[in-house]
Design an enzyme around this catalytic site. Structure first.
Site, PDB file in Angstrom:
ATOM      1  N   SER A 160       2.748   2.885 -16.794  1.00 45.03           N
ATOM      2  CA  SER A 160       2.317   1.486 -16.689  1.00 45.03           C
ATOM      3  C   SER A 160       3.022   0.721 -17.798  1.00 45.03           C
ATOM      4  O   SER A 160       3.483   1.329 -18.781  1.00 45.03           O
ATOM      5  CB  SER A 160       0.804   1.412 -16.902  1.00 45.03           C
ATOM      6  N   TYR A 173      -7.089   3.803 -20.975  1.00 41.15           N
ATOM      7  CA  TYR A 173      -5.931   3.652 -20.086  1.00 41.15           C
ATOM      8  C   TYR A 173      -4.644   3.555 -20.903  1.00 41.15           C
ATOM      9  O   TYR A 173      -3.642   4.227 -20.599  1.00 41.15           O
ATOM     10  CB  TYR A 173      -6.142   2.393 -19.240  1.00 41.15           C
TER      11      TYR A 173
HETATM   12  P1  NAD Z   1      -5.352   2.850  -6.245  1.00 41.47           P
HETATM   13  O1  NAD Z   1      -6.761   2.770  -6.708  1.00 41.47           O
HETATM   14  O2  NAD Z   1      -4.908   2.041  -5.072  1.00 41.47           O
HETATM   15  O3  NAD Z   1      -4.943   4.371  -5.930  1.00 41.47           O
HETATM   16  C1  NAD Z   1      -5.339   5.422  -6.777  1.00 41.47           C
HETATM   17  C2  NAD Z   1      -5.177   6.725  -6.031  1.00 41.47           C
HETATM   18  O4  NAD Z   1      -5.602   7.783  -6.897  1.00 41.47           O
HETATM   19  C3  NAD Z   1      -6.050   6.823  -4.779  1.00 41.47           C
HETATM   20  O5  NAD Z   1      -5.364   7.543  -3.783  1.00 41.47           O
HETATM   21  C4  NAD Z   1      -7.256   7.615  -5.253  1.00 41.47           C
HETATM   22  O6  NAD Z   1      -7.951   8.294  -4.219  1.00 41.47           O
HETATM   23  C5  NAD Z   1      -6.572   8.572  -6.206  1.00 41.47           C
HETATM   24  N1  NAD Z   1      -7.488   9.199  -7.162  1.00 41.47           N
HETATM   25  C6  NAD Z   1      -8.368   8.609  -8.004  1.00 41.47           C
HETATM   26  N2  NAD Z   1      -9.058   9.540  -8.672  1.00 41.47           N
HETATM   27  C7  NAD Z   1      -8.583  10.744  -8.248  1.00 41.47           C
HETATM   28  C8  NAD Z   1      -8.903  12.093  -8.572  1.00 41.47           C
HETATM   29  N3  NAD Z   1      -9.859  12.407  -9.467  1.00 41.47           N
HETATM   30  N4  NAD Z   1      -8.239  13.075  -7.932  1.00 41.47           N
HETATM   31  C9  NAD Z   1      -7.291  12.791  -6.991  1.00 41.47           C
HETATM   32  N5  NAD Z   1      -6.955  11.525  -6.666  1.00 41.47           N
HETATM   33  C10 NAD Z   1      -7.603  10.528  -7.281  1.00 41.47           C
HETATM   34  O7  NAD Z   1      -4.487   2.505  -7.533  1.00 41.47           O
HETATM   35  P2  NAD Z   1      -2.955   2.072  -7.727  1.00 41.47           P
HETATM   36  O8  NAD Z   1      -2.975   0.693  -8.285  1.00 41.47           O
HETATM   37  O9  NAD Z   1      -2.147   2.371  -6.548  1.00 41.47           O
HETATM   38  O10 NAD Z   1      -2.567   3.031  -8.936  1.00 41.47           O
HETATM   39  C11 NAD Z   1      -1.714   4.145  -8.807  1.00 41.47           C
HETATM   40  C12 NAD Z   1      -1.116   4.468 -10.170  1.00 41.47           C
HETATM   41  O11 NAD Z   1      -0.331   3.352 -10.611  1.00 41.47           O
HETATM   42  C13 NAD Z   1      -2.157   4.722 -11.258  1.00 41.47           C
HETATM   43  O12 NAD Z   1      -1.708   5.773 -12.097  1.00 41.47           O
HETATM   44  C14 NAD Z   1      -2.159   3.420 -12.026  1.00 41.47           C
HETATM   45  O13 NAD Z   1      -2.572   3.581 -13.358  1.00 41.47           O
HETATM   46  C15 NAD Z   1      -0.704   3.022 -11.922  1.00 41.47           C
HETATM   47  N6  NAD Z   1      -0.451   1.587 -12.154  1.00 41.47           N
HETATM   48  C16 NAD Z   1      -1.066   0.647 -11.374  1.00 41.47           C
HETATM   49  C17 NAD Z   1      -0.800  -0.681 -11.639  1.00 41.47           C
HETATM   50  C18 NAD Z   1      -1.428  -1.772 -10.830  1.00 41.47           C
HETATM   51  O14 NAD Z   1      -1.317  -2.940 -11.246  1.00 41.47           O
HETATM   52  N7  NAD Z   1      -2.039  -1.505  -9.704  1.00 41.47           N
HETATM   53  C19 NAD Z   1       0.055  -1.051 -12.676  1.00 41.47           C
HETATM   54  C20 NAD Z   1       0.642  -0.046 -13.443  1.00 41.47           C
HETATM   55  C21 NAD Z   1       0.379   1.274 -13.172  1.00 41.47           C
END
Ligand code: NAD
Length: 278
Positions: A160, A173
């Protein structure tokens, strides 16, 4: 000159490049958001796939079968909980049993919790560190020996912008995401001689369920509209004032898996509209 044209070829079916044909990939947390887009991108490149994450069983089965049919690749699903090392080991075993190997690992599963440090619940700290950081250690140690032996592998850690800079109220985080940038560097150094690369991608805000939850919570906390939260809170640090798209991240993962990216390893690649250029 012939007076009839040759039959038109189906260029889409016959000429779509499949640079990842024969590769096998695991994408953690791929039932939603960024992980799902990455999984679709790898399947479009021809890779067999293991999907992982939580959600409604029938919706996940529809996703799994849909990706498999659309891209004509084998797609497995594992419900392994990324807080449980033994379930992570079982997920890797399932992929290896089916595909005979794991060539591409994308550590993407992640959760968030926002609270001042002095009020931050200890169980949320433990869960965020387990899912956003430790799971990547467990998956990486599970697949790395095979990648080194076969002398090809791609590990992509979805960190991130918070892997590069801090923000208030996101202690767990930010700690986990800085940690995964460190793990990326060590993995890259240990794997470099074996044509295995490891990189971190550091997105700014992407509109997914993870951010949707924060928009709703901030609107209530500040008694302001969702639109105002998006413009004045969420996108405040992002100079281009737009969300990163899941397709942009998926394309970067696909590039990191392609031959021209062979020398990119140990990097933390910002895709954040200029956020970390401040
Ligand atoms: P999201 O909530 O849409 O997806 C998260 C995924 O992780 C889902 O498939 C969920 O079922 C899975 N998950 C959660 N807990 C779990 C567990 N204990 N075991 C297995 N799977 C699990 O979130 P996203 O925004 O797509 O985030 C994905 C990644 O991107 C994360 O690591 C997040 O930190 C990172 N990220 C997101 C953003 C943003 O703005 N959305 C920005 C930077 C980084």
């Amino acid at each position: 000159m012939p007076d009839t044209l040759p039959p038109t070829e189906n260029k889409t079916a016959q000429h779509t490049p499949r640079p990842l044909a024969g590769r096998a990939a695991i994408v953690t947390g791929s039932t939603s958001g960024i992980g799902l887009a990455i999984a679709r991108g790898l399947a479009a490149g021809g890779a067999g796939l293991l999907l992982n994450g939580f959600g409604d069983a029938s919706e996940i089965e529809t996703l799994r079968a849909g990706i498999s049919d659309e891209h004509e690749v084998d797609v497995l699903y594992s419900a392994a909980d990324m807080t449980r090392p033994e379930e992570i080991a079982g997920m890797i075993e399932a992929a290896e049993a089916h595909f005979g190997k794991v060539d591409i690992l994308v550590n993407n599963a992640g959760i968030q919790h926002v609270a001042p440090l002095e009020d931050f619940p200890a169980e949320k700290w433990d869960a965020i560190l387990a899912i956003d950081l430790s799971s990547a250690f467990h998956t990486t140690r599970g697949v790395l020996a095979g990648m080194k032996k076969r002398r090809w592998g791609r590990i992509v850690n979805i960190a991130s912008a918070h892997g590069l800079v801090g923000s208030p109220f996101k202690s767990a985080y930010v700690a986990a995401k800085h940690g995964i940038v460190g793990l990326t560097k060590v993995t890259a150094l240990e794997a470099a001689e074996f044509e295995v690369t490891c990189n971190a991608i550091c997105p700014g805000y992407v509109w997914t369920p993870l951010v949707e939850k924060q928009i709703g919570e901030q609107a209530v906390a500040h008694s302001i509209s969702r639109e105002k939260v998006v413009q004045d809170v969420i996108l405040a640090p992002q100079p281009n004032k737009r969300f990163v798209t899941v397709e942009e991240i998926s394309a970067l993962v696909a590039y990191l898996c392609s031959p021209p990216a062979q020398s990119i390893t140990g990097a933390a690649l910002a895709i954040d509209g200029g956020w970390t250029a401040h």
